[in-house]
Design a protein around this motif. Sequence first.
Motif, short mmCIF file in Angstrom:
data_model
loop_
_atom_site.label_atom_id
_atom_site.label_comp_id
_atom_site.label_asym_id
_atom_site.label_seq_id
_atom_site.Cartn_x
_atom_site.Cartn_y
_atom_site.Cartn_z
N GLN A 13 -13.41 8.92 -10.21
CA GLN A 13 -12.34 9.13 -9.01
C GLN A 13 -12.15 7.90 -8.62
OE1 GLN A 13 -13.50 11.85 -6.07
NE2 GLN A 13 -11.47 11.88 -5.40
N PRO A 14 -10.55 7.42 -8.86
CA PRO A 14 -10.19 6.29 -8.24
C PRO A 14 -9.85 6.42 -6.83
CG PRO A 14 -8.59 7.33 -9.39
CD PRO A 14 -9.80 7.92 -9.61
N CYS A 15 -10.04 5.26 -5.98
CA CYS A 15 -9.79 5.54 -4.52
C CYS A 15 -9.05 4.19 -4.13
CB CYS A 15 -11.12 5.58 -3.52
SG CYS A 15 -12.14 4.21 -3.64
N TRP A 16 -8.37 4.46 -3.09
CA TRP A 16 -7.48 3.28 -2.46
C TRP A 16 -7.77 3.10 -1.18
CZ3 TRP A 16 -3.98 0.48 -5.47
CH2 TRP A 16 -3.22 -0.47 -4.79
N ASP A 17 -7.85 1.82 -0.86
CA ASP A 17 -8.11 1.35 0.69
C ASP A 17 -7.16 0.12 1.09
OD1 ASP A 17 -8.99 1.46 3.35
OD2 ASP A 17 -11.13 0.83 2.48
N CYS A 18 -6.55 0.22 2.39
CA CYS A 18 -5.92 -0.81 2.44
C CYS A 18 -5.69 -0.92 4.23
CB CYS A 18 -4.48 -0.90 2.10
SG CYS A 18 -3.31 0.35 2.43
N ASP A 19 -5.22 -1.82 4.75
CA ASP A 19 -4.96 -1.94 6.16
C ASP A 19 -3.69 -1.10 6.37
OD1 ASP A 19 -3.48 -3.58 8.47
OD2 ASP A 19 -5.74 -4.02 8.58
N ILE A 20 -3.61 -0.50 7.55
CA ILE A 20 -2.50 0.51 7.95
C ILE A 20 -1.26 -0.34 7.97
CG2 ILE A 20 -2.93 0.29 10.40
CD1 ILE A 20 -2.52 3.40 10.43
N ARG A 75 2.19 -2.39 4.73
CA ARG A 75 3.13 -1.73 3.90
C ARG A 75 3.57 -1.64 2.66
NH1 ARG A 75 7.60 -2.41 8.79
NH2 ARG A 75 6.46 -1.44 10.61
N ALA A 76 3.58 -2.68 2.07
CA ALA A 76 3.43 -2.79 0.52
C ALA A 76 2.41 -2.17 -0.16
CB ALA A 76 3.47 -4.25 0.04
N SER A 77 1.14 -2.47 0.19
CA SER A 77 -0.01 -1.62 -0.16
C SER A 77 0.04 -0.11 -0.20
CB SER A 77 -1.12 -2.16 0.19
OG SER A 77 -2.26 -1.61 -0.36
N ILE A 78 0.60 0.33 1.02
CA ILE A 78 0.59 1.81 0.99
C ILE A 78 1.87 2.43 0.42
CG2 ILE A 78 1.29 3.53 2.94
CD1 ILE A 78 0.02 1.69 5.45
N HIS A 79 2.81 1.75 0.15
CA HIS A 79 3.83 2.16 -0.73
C HIS A 79 3.38 2.31 -2.05
CE1 HIS A 79 7.92 2.64 -2.16
NE2 HIS A 79 7.96 1.78 -2.92
N LEU A 80 2.55 1.32 -2.60
CA LEU A 80 2.03 1.19 -3.80
C LEU A 80 1.26 2.29 -4.13
CD1 LEU A 80 1.67 -0.27 -6.79
CD2 LEU A 80 -0.01 -1.66 -5.82
N ASP A 81 0.18 2.73 -3.19
CA ASP A 81 -0.63 3.76 -3.42
C ASP A 81 0.08 4.99 -3.35
OD1 ASP A 81 -0.32 4.41 -0.60
OD2 ASP A 81 -2.40 4.65 0.03
N THR A 82 0.79 5.27 -2.41
CA THR A 82 1.53 6.82 -2.34
C THR A 82 2.32 6.85 -4.01
OG1 THR A 82 3.60 5.66 -1.24
CG2 THR A 82 1.83 6.86 -0.02
N ASN A 83 3.08 5.78 -4.26
CA ASN A 83 3.76 5.93 -5.74
C ASN A 83 2.83 6.03 -6.70
OD1 ASN A 83 6.09 5.58 -4.47
ND2 ASN A 83 6.55 3.37 -5.00
N SER A 84 1.50 5.84 -6.58
CA SER A 84 0.55 6.03 -7.78
C SER A 84 -0.04 7.33 -7.66
CB SER A 84 -0.48 4.85 -7.51
OG SER A 84 0.16 3.60 -7.73
#
Length: 50
Positions: free
Chosen positions: A10-17, A20-29
């Motif tokens: 199970q992949p997981c994603w973690d980033c600083d709130i 924004r670029a990382s949050i955008h990438l994870d929601t698109n993934s």
Amino acid sequence: MDYCLSKNIQPCWDCDIDNRASIHLDTNSGFKSLKKYAIYVKRFFNTKLT
């Protein structure tokens, strides 16, 4: 992510709130925002941060 799914991992994603670029990438993934949490960092005196 495809590798993880093919191996039943199970992949997981973690980033600083504020990342924004990382949050955008994870929601698109296809990741969903599950939890927001605080991180506390203790600074040690006489230690140079790089």
